[in-house]
Design an enzyme around this catalytic site. Sequence first.
Site, PDB file in Angstrom:
ATOM      1  N   GLY A  12       0.828  -1.326  -0.005  1.00  0.00           N
ATOM      2  CA  GLY A  12       0.055  -0.130   0.081  1.00  0.00           C
ATOM      3  C   GLY A  12       0.662   1.222  -0.058  1.00  0.00           C
ATOM      4  O   GLY A  12       0.635   2.272   0.572  1.00  0.00           O
ATOM      5  N   SER A  14       1.607   3.211  -2.394  1.00  0.00           N
ATOM      6  CA  SER A  14       1.332   4.040  -3.747  1.00  0.00           C
ATOM      7  C   SER A  14       1.240   5.254  -3.381  1.00  0.00           C
ATOM      8  O   SER A  14       1.377   6.561  -3.921  1.00  0.00           O
ATOM      9  CB  SER A  14       0.477   3.557  -4.784  1.00  0.00           C
ATOM     10  N   ASP A  62      -2.362  -7.284  -5.922  1.00  0.00           N
ATOM     11  CA  ASP A  62      -3.468  -7.186  -5.030  1.00  0.00           C
ATOM     12  C   ASP A  62      -3.117  -8.196  -3.716  1.00  0.00           C
ATOM     13  O   ASP A  62      -3.208  -9.487  -4.072  1.00  0.00           O
ATOM     14  CB  ASP A  62      -4.912  -7.863  -5.920  1.00  0.00           C
ATOM     15  N   ASN A  89       0.900  -2.551   5.506  1.00  0.00           N
ATOM     16  CA  ASN A  89       0.451  -1.400   5.383  1.00  0.00           C
ATOM     17  C   ASN A  89      -0.909  -1.237   4.679  1.00  0.00           C
ATOM     18  O   ASN A  89      -1.761  -0.410   4.882  1.00  0.00           O
ATOM     19  CB  ASN A  89       1.297  -0.232   5.300  1.00  0.00           C
ATOM     20  N   SER A 141      -4.805  -0.039  13.995  1.00  0.00           N
ATOM     21  CA  SER A 141      -5.621   1.347  14.025  1.00  0.00           C
ATOM     22  C   SER A 141      -6.235   1.163  15.356  1.00  0.00           C
ATOM     23  O   SER A 141      -6.415   0.293  16.138  1.00  0.00           O
ATOM     24  CB  SER A 141      -6.854   1.074  13.237  1.00  0.00           C
ATOM     25  N   TYR A 154     -13.867  -3.106   9.379  1.00  0.00           N
ATOM     26  CA  TYR A 154     -12.634  -2.647   9.642  1.00  0.00           C
ATOM     27  C   TYR A 154     -12.060  -2.784  11.090  1.00  0.00           C
ATOM     28  O   TYR A 154     -11.018  -3.127  11.373  1.00  0.00           O
ATOM     29  CB  TYR A 154     -12.654  -1.275   9.408  1.00  0.00           C
ATOM     30  N   ALA A 155     -12.706  -2.835  12.050  1.00  0.00           N
ATOM     31  CA  ALA A 155     -12.530  -2.902  13.567  1.00  0.00           C
ATOM     32  C   ALA A 155     -11.932  -4.370  13.769  1.00  0.00           C
ATOM     33  O   ALA A 155     -11.114  -4.806  14.726  1.00  0.00           O
ATOM     34  CB  ALA A 155     -13.411  -2.446  14.271  1.00  0.00           C
ATOM     35  N   ALA A 157     -10.889  -6.196  11.693  1.00  0.00           N
ATOM     36  CA  ALA A 157      -9.865  -6.614  10.574  1.00  0.00           C
ATOM     37  C   ALA A 157      -8.534  -6.131  11.452  1.00  0.00           C
ATOM     38  O   ALA A 157      -7.539  -7.076  11.704  1.00  0.00           O
ATOM     39  CB  ALA A 157      -9.841  -6.301   9.460  1.00  0.00           C
ATOM     40  N   LYS A 158      -8.653  -4.940  12.067  1.00  0.00           N
ATOM     41  CA  LYS A 158      -7.707  -4.211  12.737  1.00  0.00           C
ATOM     42  C   LYS A 158      -7.273  -5.060  13.908  1.00  0.00           C
ATOM     43  O   LYS A 158      -5.981  -5.119  14.366  1.00  0.00           O
ATOM     44  CB  LYS A 158      -7.793  -2.887  12.826  1.00  0.00           C
TER      45      LYS A 158
HETATM   46  N1  LIG Z   1      -5.083   7.592   7.600  1.00  0.00           N
HETATM   47  C1  LIG Z   1      -5.170   7.184   9.202  1.00  0.00           C
HETATM   48  O1  LIG Z   1      -5.753   8.103   9.893  1.00  0.00           O
HETATM   49  C2  LIG Z   1      -5.285   5.712   9.467  1.00  0.00           C
HETATM   50  C3  LIG Z   1      -5.777   5.424  10.724  1.00  0.00           C
HETATM   51  C4  LIG Z   1      -5.487   4.089  11.203  1.00  0.00           C
HETATM   52  C5  LIG Z   1      -4.975   3.196  10.493  1.00  0.00           C
HETATM   53  N2  LIG Z   1      -4.706   3.476   9.043  1.00  0.00           N
HETATM   54  C6  LIG Z   1      -3.992   2.288   8.331  1.00  0.00           C
HETATM   55  O2  LIG Z   1      -2.939   2.617   7.769  1.00  0.00           O
HETATM   56  C7  LIG Z   1      -2.864   2.080   6.453  1.00  0.00           C
HETATM   57  C8  LIG Z   1      -2.632   3.134   5.570  1.00  0.00           C
HETATM   58  O3  LIG Z   1      -3.471   3.881   5.207  1.00  0.00           O
HETATM   59  P1  LIG Z   1      -3.550   5.296   4.657  1.00  0.00           P
HETATM   60  O4  LIG Z   1      -4.472   6.109   5.363  1.00  0.00           O
HETATM   61  O5  LIG Z   1      -2.585   5.861   3.827  1.00  0.00           O
HETATM   62  O6  LIG Z   1      -4.484   4.841   3.192  1.00  0.00           O
HETATM   63  P2  LIG Z   1      -4.603   5.343   1.813  1.00  0.00           P
HETATM   64  O7  LIG Z   1      -6.031   4.882   1.318  1.00  0.00           O
HETATM   65  O8  LIG Z   1      -4.135   6.576   1.679  1.00  0.00           O
HETATM   66  O9  LIG Z   1      -3.689   4.075   1.181  1.00  0.00           O
HETATM   67  C9  LIG Z   1      -3.681   2.816   1.215  1.00  0.00           C
HETATM   68  C10 LIG Z   1      -3.166   2.225   0.101  1.00  0.00           C
HETATM   69  O10 LIG Z   1      -3.384   0.787  -0.160  1.00  0.00           O
HETATM   70  C11 LIG Z   1      -3.480   0.107  -1.370  1.00  0.00           C
HETATM   71  N3  LIG Z   1      -4.376  -0.933  -1.184  1.00  0.00           N
HETATM   72  C12 LIG Z   1      -5.592  -1.076  -1.171  1.00  0.00           C
HETATM   73  N4  LIG Z   1      -5.838  -1.959  -1.354  1.00  0.00           N
HETATM   74  C13 LIG Z   1      -4.983  -2.904  -1.612  1.00  0.00           C
HETATM   75  C14 LIG Z   1      -4.665  -4.432  -2.471  1.00  0.00           C
HETATM   76  N5  LIG Z   1      -5.685  -5.171  -2.227  1.00  0.00           N
HETATM   77  N6  LIG Z   1      -3.543  -4.740  -2.450  1.00  0.00           N
HETATM   78  C15 LIG Z   1      -2.464  -3.753  -2.620  1.00  0.00           C
HETATM   79  N7  LIG Z   1      -2.513  -2.428  -2.095  1.00  0.00           N
HETATM   80  C16 LIG Z   1      -3.781  -1.878  -1.648  1.00  0.00           C
HETATM   81  C17 LIG Z   1      -3.932   1.533  -1.817  1.00  0.00           C
HETATM   82  O11 LIG Z   1      -3.996   1.413  -3.261  1.00  0.00           O
HETATM   83  C18 LIG Z   1      -3.500   2.665  -1.308  1.00  0.00           C
HETATM   84  O12 LIG Z   1      -2.309   2.947  -2.073  1.00  0.00           O
HETATM   85  C19 LIG Z   1      -4.102   1.448   6.272  1.00  0.00           C
HETATM   86  O13 LIG Z   1      -3.880   0.088   6.699  1.00  0.00           O
HETATM   87  C20 LIG Z   1      -4.961   1.909   7.132  1.00  0.00           C
HETATM   88  O14 LIG Z   1      -6.024   0.950   7.471  1.00  0.00           O
HETATM   89  C21 LIG Z   1      -4.934   4.789   8.415  1.00  0.00           C
HETATM   90  C1  LIG Z   2     -12.782   9.315  11.693  1.00  0.00           C
HETATM   91  C2  LIG Z   2     -11.880   8.941  10.158  1.00  0.00           C
HETATM   92  C3  LIG Z   2     -11.048  10.249   9.891  1.00  0.00           C
HETATM   93  C4  LIG Z   2     -11.126   7.808  10.299  1.00  0.00           C
HETATM   94  C5  LIG Z   2     -10.219   7.634  11.592  1.00  0.00           C
HETATM   95  C6  LIG Z   2      -9.537   6.357  11.649  1.00  0.00           C
HETATM   96  C7  LIG Z   2      -9.630   5.527  10.770  1.00  0.00           C
HETATM   97  C8  LIG Z   2      -8.704   4.268  10.871  1.00  0.00           C
HETATM   98  O1  LIG Z   2      -8.122   3.744  10.253  1.00  0.00           O
HETATM   99  O2  LIG Z   2      -8.533   4.155  12.071  1.00  0.00           O
HETATM  100  C9  LIG Z   2     -10.308   5.662   9.471  1.00  0.00           C
HETATM  101  O3  LIG Z   2     -10.878   4.187   9.348  1.00  0.00           O
HETATM  102  C10 LIG Z   2     -11.249   6.648   9.377  1.00  0.00           C
HETATM  103  O4  LIG Z   2     -12.452   6.174   9.318  1.00  0.00           O
END
Ligand SMILES: NC(=O)c1ccc[n+]([C@@H]2O[C@H](COP(=O)([O-])OP(=O)(O)OC[C@H]3O[C@@H](n4cnc5c(N)ncnc54)[C@H](O)[C@@H]3O)[C@@H](O)[C@H]2O)c1
Ligand SMILES: CC(C)C1=CC=C(C(=O)O)[C@@H](O)[C@H]1O
Length: 252
Positions: A12, A14, A62, A89, A141, A154-155, A157-158
Amino acid sequence: MRLKNRVAVVTGASQGIGRSIANLYAKEGAKVAIVDINVAAGEEAAAQINAEGGTALFVSCDIARRSEVDAAAAKIKSSLGPIDILVNNAGITRPAMLHKMTDSEWNQVIDVHLHGSFYWLQAVVHDMIERQWGRIVFASSSTAQNGSIGQINYAAAKSAMLGMMRTAARELGKHNILVNAIAPAAATEMTKAVMTDPKFADAREAALKQHPLRRSAEPAEIAPAFLYLVSDESSYITGQVLSVDGGSMMVR
Ligand SMILES: NC(=O)c1ccc[n+]([C@@H]2O[C@H](COP(=O)([O-])OP(=O)(O)OC[C@H]3O[C@@H](n4cnc5c(N)ncnc54)[C@H](O)[C@@H]3O)[C@@H](O)[C@H]2O)c1
Ligand SMILES: CC(C)C1=CC=C(C(=O)O)[C@@H](O)[C@H]1O
């Protein structure tokens, strides 16, 4: 350079947090494999690292499909060498209230986070055991601890990723393979809808008032924690979850 000649896989990568991790690892001397389904953005991310003097390889994959993970791992090993570091990630959300959630929404989220992380663990672990060195970090998360309305898939899975992380930490510690998780919070594509949609404005304002730092983070502020947990400086840390969220969940 803290990761000189290490080979790192960041799924992930990109965009968002993964891309920032890949950029930082490359700056620290790692050869980085950017693994993603977003081909255009992934190729651009790799090209940018290579143009700046680092080493990056984009691999379209994928992660929810074992055959694609196995093929990607083989390509990375033949191009960059044995894999030292794995960052699980990649992630997606498919929000819906639990009484309305479809099997497809449930399965997609479970497939990417759980199956994808498991396939990648299995793809890297043999080489790590053979070399008696490895670092694995999961992007979990705060929803794993707190739950999240509209995100039962999502909860789940995490939370399950934390069980995988702790089990892998117990099984692999004797091989000098450290396994940890980070619970991040940053402004990315994933959070954009909630961060910008006017219908969530009141909830956003209320959340911000409770936030110790009164602001959200850029992905580049999250990446250094992912560097720490794969560097030699964290050689006695395994099985842990580190929150990198500006303290926002501490106050709940
Ligand atoms: N942004 C946040 O506040 C937040 C909070 C808690 C957890 N996370 C976790 O952090 C990680 C990164 O999140 P982000 O915010 O950068 O998200 P994002 O959506 O910006 O990036 C996710 C990346 O994963 C790739 N992806 C999705 N499905 C895929 C698959 N099947 N195979 C390969 N690649 C795939 C997407 O193309 C994308 O590039 C995630 O696991 C997310 O759940 C993010
Ligand atoms: C509330 C929103 C900005 C949000 C917060 C946290 C996330 C997480 O990945 O834990 C996201 O799924 C997103 O819903």
